[in-house]
Design an enzyme around this catalytic site. Structure first.
Site, PDB file in Angstrom:
ATOM      1  CD  GLU A  11      28.176  -6.567  18.437  1.00 17.59           C
ATOM      2  OE1 GLU A  11      28.395  -4.965  19.050  1.00 17.59           O
ATOM      3  OE2 GLU A  11      27.304  -5.792  16.956  1.00 17.59           O
ATOM      4  CE1 TYR A  94      25.985  -2.717  21.251  1.00 16.51           C
ATOM      5  CE2 TYR A  94      27.459  -4.135  21.765  1.00 16.51           C
ATOM      6  CZ  TYR A  94      26.664  -3.366  21.146  1.00 16.51           C
ATOM      7  OH  TYR A  94      26.956  -3.014  19.550  1.00 16.51           O
ATOM      8  CG  ASP A 112      27.356   1.479  20.454  1.00 21.52           C
ATOM      9  OD1 ASP A 112      26.661   2.247  20.271  1.00 21.52           O
ATOM     10  OD2 ASP A 112      28.671   0.943  19.549  1.00 21.52           O
TER      11      ASP A 112
END
Length: 181
Positions: A11, A94, A112
């Site tokens: 990520e 996020y 996102d």
């Protein structure tokens, strides 16, 4: 369940770039530092050298700070909740939601840019960004299931990246065709 370390690393690496651009970096990192404790023990210069080419070097510095906090303060285990993950250095809303959903099966709302686009089109939300963000998050929450939220999050991100693209979306291939406003 997916390894929280690998979910977190991917990520962070994928911020502001694409899977093809990250793939080789991810492999090198996980080969060289297979566990968060290994990365935490790495010299800053070694990590920066491996990061070279991914840009945004603040992410690499935050990566090291986070790895060191997980190793030092959490016994090498990532917190299993979105709130616990948010308390770590360099992990924002996020990333915390993505790790919580994908690695820990928490029904976290993962939003996102790809998810924003899918949700905006699905609900025909006309409000422009950034003003639409709170409403997009609320609407994404309505779609987030309690069962397998990580699979849902990854599917929504993939849908936005491959079918519900910014320009020329492939609506005829979309699994939401017929439901999308």
């Amino acid at each position: 369940r997916p390894d929280p370390y690998r979910v977190w690393l991917s990520e962070v690496m994928l911020q502001q770039t694409t899977v093809p651009a990250v793939r080789a970096y991810f492999r090198r990192f996980t080969d060289r530092w297979p566990r968060v404790e290994d990365l935490a023990g790495a010299a800053d210069a070694e990590v920066m050298a491996e990061w070279a080419g991914l840009g945004y070097y603040a992410r690499a510095r935050n990566l090291l700070a986070c790895a060191r906090a997980v190793a030092r303060d959490h016994g090498g285990q990532f917190p299993a909740t979105e709130a616990g993950l948010r308390a770590l250095p360099g992990i924002g809303p996020y990333t915390a939601a993505a790790i919580a959903a994908i690695a820990f099966d928490e029904a976290a709302v993962v939003v996102d840019g790809n998810v924003e686009r899918v949700v905006a089109r699905f609900f025909a939300l006309a409000t422009p960004l950034p003003a639409a963000r709170p409403e997009l998050r609320r609407l994404a929450g309505l779609l987030t299931p309690d069962d397998r939220p990580g699979d849902h999050a990854q599917a929504m991100m993939d849908l936005g990246a491959t079918i519900c693209t910014p320009r020329n979306p492939a609506c005829g291939l979309c699994p939401l065709l017929g439901l999308c406003a």
